[in-house]
Design an enzyme around this catalytic site. Structure first.
Site, PDB file in Angstrom:
ATOM      1  N   CYS A  37      31.273 -74.236 -98.560  1.00 57.75           N
ATOM      2  CA  CYS A  37      31.351 -75.419 -99.633  1.00 57.75           C
ATOM      3  C   CYS A  37      31.836 -76.581 -99.236  1.00 57.75           C
ATOM      4  O   CYS A  37      32.268 -76.906 -97.760  1.00 57.75           O
ATOM      5  CB  CYS A  37      32.095 -74.939-100.867  1.00 57.75           C
ATOM      6  SG  CYS A  37      33.796 -74.809-100.435  1.00 57.75           S
ATOM      7  N   CYS A  40      35.629 -76.615 -97.781  1.00 57.55           N
ATOM      8  CA  CYS A  40      35.460 -75.848 -96.441  1.00 57.55           C
ATOM      9  C   CYS A  40      35.401 -76.925 -95.334  1.00 57.55           C
ATOM     10  O   CYS A  40      36.097 -77.043 -94.393  1.00 57.55           O
ATOM     11  CB  CYS A  40      34.452 -74.699 -96.290  1.00 57.55           C
ATOM     12  SG  CYS A  40      34.633 -73.450 -97.314  1.00 57.55           S
ATOM     13  N   ASP A 440      18.464 -44.119 -78.502  1.00 55.45           N
ATOM     14  CA  ASP A 440      19.675 -44.103 -77.491  1.00 55.45           C
ATOM     15  C   ASP A 440      20.709 -43.662 -78.628  1.00 55.45           C
ATOM     16  O   ASP A 440      20.728 -43.639 -79.943  1.00 55.45           O
ATOM     17  CB  ASP A 440      19.903 -45.538 -77.040  1.00 55.45           C
ATOM     18  CG  ASP A 440      21.164 -45.552 -76.142  1.00 55.45           C
ATOM     19  OD1 ASP A 440      21.446 -44.570 -75.542  1.00 55.45           O
ATOM     20  OD2 ASP A 440      22.143 -46.197 -76.315  1.00 55.45           O
ATOM     21  N   ASP A 620      20.950 -49.949 -76.934  1.00 58.63           N
ATOM     22  CA  ASP A 620      21.844 -51.160 -76.631  1.00 58.63           C
ATOM     23  C   ASP A 620      22.455 -51.419 -75.222  1.00 58.63           C
ATOM     24  O   ASP A 620      22.717 -52.439 -75.049  1.00 58.63           O
ATOM     25  CB  ASP A 620      22.897 -50.845 -77.701  1.00 58.63           C
ATOM     26  CG  ASP A 620      24.142 -49.908 -77.060  1.00 58.63           C
ATOM     27  OD1 ASP A 620      23.733 -48.924 -76.638  1.00 58.63           O
ATOM     28  OD2 ASP A 620      25.050 -50.108 -77.309  1.00 58.63           O
ATOM     29  N   ASP A 624      19.301 -48.948 -71.155  1.00 58.37           N
ATOM     30  CA  ASP A 624      18.262 -48.925 -71.917  1.00 58.37           C
ATOM     31  C   ASP A 624      17.302 -49.978 -71.684  1.00 58.37           C
ATOM     32  O   ASP A 624      16.166 -49.954 -72.260  1.00 58.37           O
ATOM     33  CB  ASP A 624      18.577 -48.836 -73.358  1.00 58.37           C
ATOM     34  CG  ASP A 624      19.387 -47.696 -73.798  1.00 58.37           C
ATOM     35  OD1 ASP A 624      19.062 -46.723 -73.432  1.00 58.37           O
ATOM     36  OD2 ASP A 624      20.479 -47.915 -74.438  1.00 58.37           O
TER      37      ASP A 624
END
Lengths: 721, 52
Positions: A37, A40, A440, A620, A624
């Site tokens: 906002c 902020c 994975d 990840d 891989d």
């Protein structure tokens, strides 16, 4: 900055630090995920500007980012506490990885052309409406001349992207969607000019401009979708600031990883990632290699052990001597494997390209035939050319040009809101075809944080001691043990002389007896293939705490969702057989492989692809990356290594895996919409083309048909939101 | 029909003004932070324009 120093007499006497590069002003970028906002914005900017080293700070709320112009010796680590005091979460971003720090030129360029085409087409349309409603003779001619004066420069400017694309395709003797577009625009302009010069009735200036406008709108939508994904992907990369601590003559200095050379001594603190390959010179610790190999069991590290970049240091500080930096590190060597996998992957032809392949020659033949037919029939070049132009304009792929980008924009927007980032333009279409899903294990189906499994096997007294010892360490196993014990309502006992021995565990004195919690060999237990920590109290036999990798939230739902949709789910991991079997049984995956090397994973995925399966790879780790590249389409979580995120088509932003199954549904729906859009465009052509070929099409009919089909296609795409 | 002599230049001029205004806003980075700009008008602190 640099010019001011000579004026100040105090600065002249100060010796200049030769090692530090002289910068005009350091740009610091901070990510501020919590701001929302105007209050902020104001308090963040106030807090930053109050720091003496900050010259200027500006918050961008759309990107949730602060850009700071600061004096050279100001560091982001000085500024982040200021913001945390003010109550805002802040992370440092690497400004080098953010190209969006400069306003993007390509997007602005397209927007400008779109605006010019829009304004010009509105003005010309106004004049055309007067012609259609009955202006005649000299008035009509004047309106046509004014239209020409607007349309020619406007098209020369706005249609440049199409000209460039068409030219580059023609130069290599290929046809793409832009060739008929350019031909239609140019032919419309030429015949309209000719008609106007001869005081003719029909001019297509408005059609040429509207066509350019709608097609540019499609291009812009396409561009925006990809720009949003790119900027989010860049932010992920930029969050890992490539810095390392170099030790020179016992003095620690923070430097960029790119400045490191082989032979440098580098300090890696607990929790830090190895920036380069090297050998350990001093220190003892444990290393988490899961991102490289998929193994969850931490490796004991001491002097002499070779480490690879990407491994995470867990307990004690380590000093390493760099052996390979930058391009030579194991991270980059994995890139060779990725390149091999890439060459084996068949290039995917997108739906739009398939449509263009059918469409472009068809349109040209149709238009040439109507020109020939009318020329032979009437012997009048002018009529024949007019009709050929009308055919080209009517068939022009306005709706086709919008059909794909409108749908992908709507679908990507929807997936982005549920936490998925579509990086590749054709990823959605490929995702829709998937019939086999390869997961994975470590870091993908599991979250990489351990979880205690045998709390019930221990007495409360033992647990109280273990909790007290675990609380003294920040090792992941200690944290998990402490968490589990506290949840069970255990209170820690009080200990004396607590000391953490990096790489081994924690020891202390409890009621005049030595107590230890740590590695099997150090405490006196026996190593198994499970992740374990041992507790010894005095001379009692040591007891065992076993851990398993905790499941990532949504993993069960994602696997169940895929199985319910009739897709085959396969688990391939580099971890030990016991750990993989346990997880496979927990999730109900029948087809699993353990101890797979990176090349095994890629080979398995390629073999599946060769059998005709459309494989979705979710992974990840560095191990891989080759498999991610070899797969038909690939997804990696945001916590993945940068290399894995780059190799995959879709990035999962949140921690939850469940959106993956949902994304497949969205992709199927999106492809359905794209096909529907193609059908709508075809139906409209089937109605309008005979009129054009018969010579009955007027500019009014062309304008109406073009607008209605484009709007129908866009509305159909919006149903997906 | 003499009125056309005034009306057409006027309509073109007005369209042109719109186009020039749009080009100016794009050139001066006014679309870089639409959310932030919408919030900043509520702020009391003086704020002239987006920084280049």
């Amino acid at each position: 900055m640099t010019t001011g120093t000579a004026v100040c007499p105090g600065c002249v006497a100060t010796p200049v630090d030769a090692a530090r590069p002289i910068l005009e002003d350091v740009q610091i970028a901070l990510s501020l995920p919590g701001i929302h906002c105007s209050a902020c914005i104001a308090s963040v900017e106030r807090a930053l500007n109050a720091h003496p080293g900050v010259e200027d700070a500006r918050v961008n709320l759309t990107l949730k980012r602060a850009m700071i112009k600061a004096a050279p010796d100001t560091r982001a680590t000085d500024l982040i506490p200021l913001l945390e005091q003010a109550g805002y979460e802040a992370h440092e971003l690497d400004p080098g990885a953010l190209s969006a720090t400069q306003s993007d030129k390509a997007g602005r360029d397209l927007l400008m052309r779109l605006a010019v085409a829009g304004f010009a087409s509105m003005n010309v349309m106004l004049l055309s409406v007067s012609v259609w409603s009955g202006a005649s003779d000299a008035t009509r001619d004047m309106f046509h001349w004014i239209s020409a004066a607007i349309a020619l420069p406007a098209i020369a400017f706005s249609a440049q992207p199409f000209f460039a694309n068409a030219w580059s395709a023609l130069r290599v003797r290929r046809l793409n969607m832009d060739v008929p577009i350019v031909l239609a625009i140019l032919l419309a302009l030429v015949t309209s000019l000719w008609e106007t010069a001869l005081s003719g009735e029909h001019a297509y200036f408005d059609a040429a401009l509207t066509l350019t406008f709608f097609l540019l709108a499609g291009r812009y939508l396409d561009y925006r979708t990809r720009a949003v994904a790119r900027s989010a992907a860049e932010e992920l990369t930029a969050l890992e600031v490539p810095r390392a601590i170099r030790v020179v003559d016992g003095v620690e200095q923070e430097v960029a990883v790119s400045e490191l050379k082989a032979g440098d001594l580098i300090l890696v603190r607990p929790g830090g990632r190895m920036p380069v390959d090297g050998d350990i010179v001093s220190g003892q610790s444990e290393l988490d290699r899961s991102l490289l190999t998929g193994e969850t069991l931490p490796v004991f590290a001491q002097q002499g052990l070779a480490v690879s970049s990407g491994e995470v240091n867990l307990t004690g500080p380590l000093t390493i001597r760099a052996t390979a930096v930058g391009e030579d590190t194991s991270l980059h060597r994995m890139a060779d494997l990725v390149a091999i996998a890439e060459s084996g992957r068949s290039r995917y032809t997108s739906l739009a390209d398939k449509a263009a392949k059918l469409y472009a020659p068809g349109v040209h033949i149709l238009s040439a035939l109507s020109f020939l037919g009318w020329y032979l029939y009437s012997g009048d070049l002018r009529t024949a050319l007019n009709i050929a132009a009308a055919v080209l304009i009517i068939t022009c792929p306005c709706a086709l040009g919008l059909a794909v980008p409108a749908v992908t924009t709507a679908a990507s927007g929807r997936l982005f809101r549920s936490g998925m980032l579509i990086k590749d333009a054709t990823a959605l279409e490929r995702l829709a075809e998937v019939d086999t899903v390869v997961f994975d294990k470590t870091g993908t189906l599991t979250s990489g944080t351990p979880e205690l499994t045998n709390l019930g096997e221990h007495t409360r007294a033992d647990l109280a001691v273990a909790l007290a010892l675990a609380e003294a360490s920040s090792h992941p196993l200690s944290v998990a043990l402490a968490q589990a014990a506290r949840d069970a309502g255990i209170k820690p006992v009080s200990l004396r002389d607590v000391a953490e021995v990096p790489g081994y565990g924690t020891e202390a004195i409890y009621r005049d007896q030595p107590v230890r919690l740590g590695r099997a060999a150090w405490v006196g237990g026996a190593d198994g293939d499970q992740t374990t920590a041992w507790l010894a109290i005095g001379s009692q036999a040591p007891t065992r705490f076993t851990f398993t990798d905790s499941l990532r939230p949504g993993a069960v739902e994602a696997v169940a969702g895929f199985r319910a949709a009739g897709k085959e789910v396969i688990l391939i991991s580099g971890d030990t057989e016991g750990a993989v079997r346990a997880l496979a049984e927990r999730l109900g995956i029948e087809n699993w492989t353990a101890q797979a090397l990176p090349q095994d994973k890629a080979a398995r995925v390629q073999a599946l692809g060769a059998r005709g399966c459309k494989v979705l790879m979710v992974g990840d780790g560095l191990n891989d990356t080759a498999a991610l590249t070899a797969a038909h389409v690939s997804i990696s979580p945001a916590s993945a290594l940068d290399a894995a995120r780059v190799a995959s088509d879709i990035v999962l932003l949140g921690n939850d895996l469940s959106p993956i199954a949902e994304a497949c549904d969205t992709a199927v729906k999106a492809t359905k919409r794209i096909r529907e859009n193609f059908r709508i465009a075809t139906v409209y052509n089937v109605i309008a083309v005979p009129l054009a070929v018969a010579g009955l099409a007027t500019p009014l009919i062309a304008a109406l048909a073009m607008s209605t089909s484009s709007i129908t296609v866009s509305l159909n795409a919006l149903r997906l939101r | 029909m003499e009125v056309l002599a005034y009306l057409i230049p006027i309509s073109l001029l007005l369209g042109g003004v719109g186009l020039v205004a749009f080009i100016y806003t794009v050139r001066s980075n006014q679309y870089d932070d639409p959310d932030g700009d919408a919030q900043r008008i509520l702020s009391d602190e003086w704020d002239d324009k987006p920084k280049p």
